[in-house]
Enzyme design. Structure first.
Site, short mmCIF file in Angstrom:
data_model
loop_
_atom_site.label_atom_id
_atom_site.label_comp_id
_atom_site.label_asym_id
_atom_site.label_seq_id
_atom_site.Cartn_x
_atom_site.Cartn_y
_atom_site.Cartn_z
N ARG A 51 0.88 -1.18 0.00
CA ARG A 51 0.00 0.00 0.00
C ARG A 51 0.91 1.22 0.00
O ARG A 51 2.12 1.12 0.13
CB ARG A 51 -1.01 0.02 1.15
CG ARG A 51 -0.70 -0.70 2.40
CD ARG A 51 0.45 -0.13 3.15
NE ARG A 51 0.29 1.32 3.34
CZ ARG A 51 1.28 2.15 3.58
NH1 ARG A 51 2.53 1.70 3.64
NH2 ARG A 51 1.08 3.44 3.74
N GLY A 52 0.29 2.40 -0.12
CA GLY A 52 1.06 3.63 -0.29
C GLY A 52 1.07 3.94 -1.77
O GLY A 52 1.45 3.10 -2.59
N ALA A 53 0.67 5.17 -2.12
CA ALA A 53 0.46 5.50 -3.53
C ALA A 53 1.68 5.19 -4.41
O ALA A 53 1.53 4.50 -5.44
CB ALA A 53 0.01 6.96 -3.67
N ARG A 94 -7.36 -0.71 -7.05
CA ARG A 94 -7.79 0.31 -6.08
C ARG A 94 -8.07 1.61 -6.85
O ARG A 94 -7.34 1.94 -7.78
CB ARG A 94 -6.75 0.55 -4.97
CG ARG A 94 -6.63 -0.66 -4.02
CD ARG A 94 -5.84 -0.33 -2.77
NE ARG A 94 -6.62 0.49 -1.85
CZ ARG A 94 -6.11 1.00 -0.72
NH1 ARG A 94 -4.84 0.80 -0.41
NH2 ARG A 94 -6.87 1.74 0.07
N GLN A 199 -1.88 1.89 9.90
CA GLN A 199 -0.59 2.02 9.23
C GLN A 199 0.40 2.81 10.07
O GLN A 199 1.61 2.58 10.00
CB GLN A 199 -0.76 2.71 7.87
CG GLN A 199 -1.53 1.91 6.83
CD GLN A 199 -3.00 2.26 6.81
OE1 GLN A 199 -3.57 2.66 7.82
NE2 GLN A 199 -3.63 2.11 5.67
N ASP A 240 -2.60 10.60 -1.90
CA ASP A 240 -2.94 9.53 -2.84
C ASP A 240 -3.30 10.07 -4.21
O ASP A 240 -3.13 9.39 -5.22
CB ASP A 240 -4.07 8.67 -2.28
CG ASP A 240 -3.55 7.82 -1.13
OD1 ASP A 240 -3.50 8.32 0.00
OD2 ASP A 240 -3.12 6.67 -1.37
N LYS A 251 -5.35 9.64 3.10
CA LYS A 251 -5.95 8.74 4.09
C LYS A 251 -7.04 9.45 4.90
O LYS A 251 -6.86 10.60 5.32
CB LYS A 251 -4.84 8.24 5.00
CG LYS A 251 -5.26 7.28 6.09
CD LYS A 251 -5.99 6.05 5.58
CE LYS A 251 -5.24 5.34 4.48
NZ LYS A 251 -6.11 4.39 3.74
#
Lengths: 349, 349
Positions: A51-53, A94, A199, A240, A251
């Site tokens: 995860r994480g853009a 996503r 996170q 994001d 987020k």
């Protein structure tokens, strides 16, 4: 659980396979999750193994490369069909982080003109590796630009995870923290746990402890109180997707942090690469917000604490209007009070 | 897990014993925890078997009554020493909620003049029962006063647990919701989970589902986003202590909710009995804020998700300045924009 001496690497490309740190089980376990196809990468993105853009963008690029490698000995028509399916599957993993679509666009450019499938596959693998290496360089540039904003001894509030785990390395908002530490600024971090997926508690606290950067973990609802007591000097978050006018999707909870920072007259910075800016999206209202499963809110990790069957809202992101952003920290420098004109200028330069 | 047909009762006084719903294990288990001494009640308060400012006050009153009962056949000097020890032990259980000290003051008044120990013990048991019954009546009056403020179909944001579980019955902020429902206003509730102890997710969601009041559970960091989207009409919270000037100590995160409400031009109400108002405390700065254990933040219920040894802040309450409070809903009616003069008038009336 310790990371290797080479530092945390969310993605590794080894022997033509993609290995992802399984971020679902950190910090208790440091395990790698191998992917051999676009579908496996898409599922890893959806399930938040990665995860994480920026990290999602890199993973998607390798997803394309993996698919090309496994299909390179098919007929050209079969290869093309497989690649189209791979792009579609990855794009559907996503919806909010735009780096995913940006990376897929880069890979599509690397695919054209195709040539014979084996040479296309080789080119795509090279392109994915180059994209990963470029992300690290980009983050180091973001870090340098951001560190110049940080006063000695600053107490930095951060949110979610924007570090090495969220990128190919170094990090965006957490990259600024790392660069400030490397410049001997004596910074410390207040990390919000970041419900529902935690996170901050699991990943940010772990990354900072690995590097001996002082970190204090709090629940998300403590920020206002700590700001009121004067215990926070500034806020840095990642993003994001950033719209053409500077509105920021990040987020869930980021918008609240921005309002709290404004109210307490603290700087609120967003650190992100240009690949997070979506010039085609006019403002935040046009950014799709992913709604995730109720199970993330009713408990954590197989434990449920809320009553069975309770109704839940679980938007994974929110929109922070550009006017709440003190500065956008990019690899091309800091854009103070971002707006449409200043953001367009970033791409013209 | 269903409550009895007589509704949820956080405290029961049966055959000279105090039985408390063990709120640590709700909603998975509805269990009663019996106490036979002041020390056992103090420990139940400290460990949050019972919580919520009014319920803590009632429990402490029964703690005094239990101690008197068990020591009534000692010499008068021994009885007096035991009672002093009981008052001290109970007063040291939790520092922020003032109802505890208020209830102990009522019990001390009921003890004087003492008379012989058995008659003192009988008087104290009666006083504790009366205090519990009065709390329910007080909450019903708060509910009536508050319901008059609620528009038909209102979507009410609430925080922590302020219902029957937090009081002798009916509730404060949640009592207003109950009274609004009883007045057929068609209200619905958005309940914040309320980290770290999850009173919203576990207790408020459960209470509302028991009564078929529509409830949607969210994480605390979603409030700003939902307000921005126009999905919340007003906020009602309880209080643990209200200073003479109207500053409110309540569950950590309340201050942030008040700022968010102000920014989005939504009413922010505090529902509390007069026993929560501490006229002796000039303003919020003088209210002690309890710091609780790191384990509450690093995980939940025996599960730890944060890295071992991470530094943590865990203030259990914060202070909301009076100027952010649209109205204080008490058993003597609603005090709009509370201040020192209006609050003093409540006690003069």
């Amino acid at each position: 659980m310790s990371a290797s001496s080479e530092g945390v690497q969310a993605l590794r490309w080894r022997n033509g396979r993609l290995e992802l740190i399984d971020q679902r089980v950190l910090p208790a376990h440091l395990e790698y999750h191998a992917c051999s196809s676009a579908a496996e990468v898409a599922e890893a993105i959806r399930a938040m193994v990665v995860r994480g853009a920026p990290a999602i963008g890199c993973a998607a690029a390798f997803g394309v490369a993996l698919e090309a490698k496994s299909k390179q000995h098919r007929t050209p028509a079969e290869f093309d069909a497989a690649m189209e399916a791979a792009f579609s599957t990855l794009a559907a993993s996503r919806p909010t982080a735009v780096n995913l679509f940006w990376a897929l666009g880069r890979m599509r450019a690397a695919l054209s003109p195709r040539g014979d499938p084996p040479s296309a596959a080789a080119r795509l693998a090279e392109a994915a590796v180059a994209l990963m290496k470029a992300d690290i360089e980009t983050n180091r540039a973001i870090g340098r630009a951001g560190a110049a904003l940080i006063a000695d001894g600053a107490r930095i509030l951060t949110y979610c995870n924007t570090g090495a785990l969220a990128t190919a390395g170094h990090g965006t908002a957490l990259g600024v923290v790392r660069s400030a530490r490397d410049a001997d600024k004596g910074v410390s971090v207040i990390a919000c746990e970041t419900r529902p997926y935690l996170q901050g508690a699991r990943l940010t606290a772990w990354e900072l402890m690995q590097e001996n950067i002082p970190v204090t973990l709090i629940t998300d609802n403590m920020v206002g109180h700590l700001m009121r007591l004067g215990r926070i000097d500034l806020v840095i978050v990642g993003a994001d997707r950033i719209a053409a006018n500077g509105d920021v999707a990040n987020k869930i909870g980021t918008y609240t942090l921005a309002l709290l920072a404004e109210r307490h007259r603290l700087p609120f910075y967003v650190a992100a690469p240009l690949s997070t800016i979506d010039i085609a999206t006019e403002d935040g209202g046009a950014i799709p917000i992913e709604e995730r499963s109720a199970a993330e809110v009713t408990g954590y990790g197989g434990m449920q604490w809320a009553p069975q069957g309770v109704a839940v809202a679980n938007p994974a992101f929110d929109i922070t209007p550009a006017e709440l952003v003190s500065g956008l920290i990019t690899e091309k420098g800091v854009v103070t009070r971002p707006d449409t004109v200043k953001i367009r200028a970033l791409f013209a330069a």
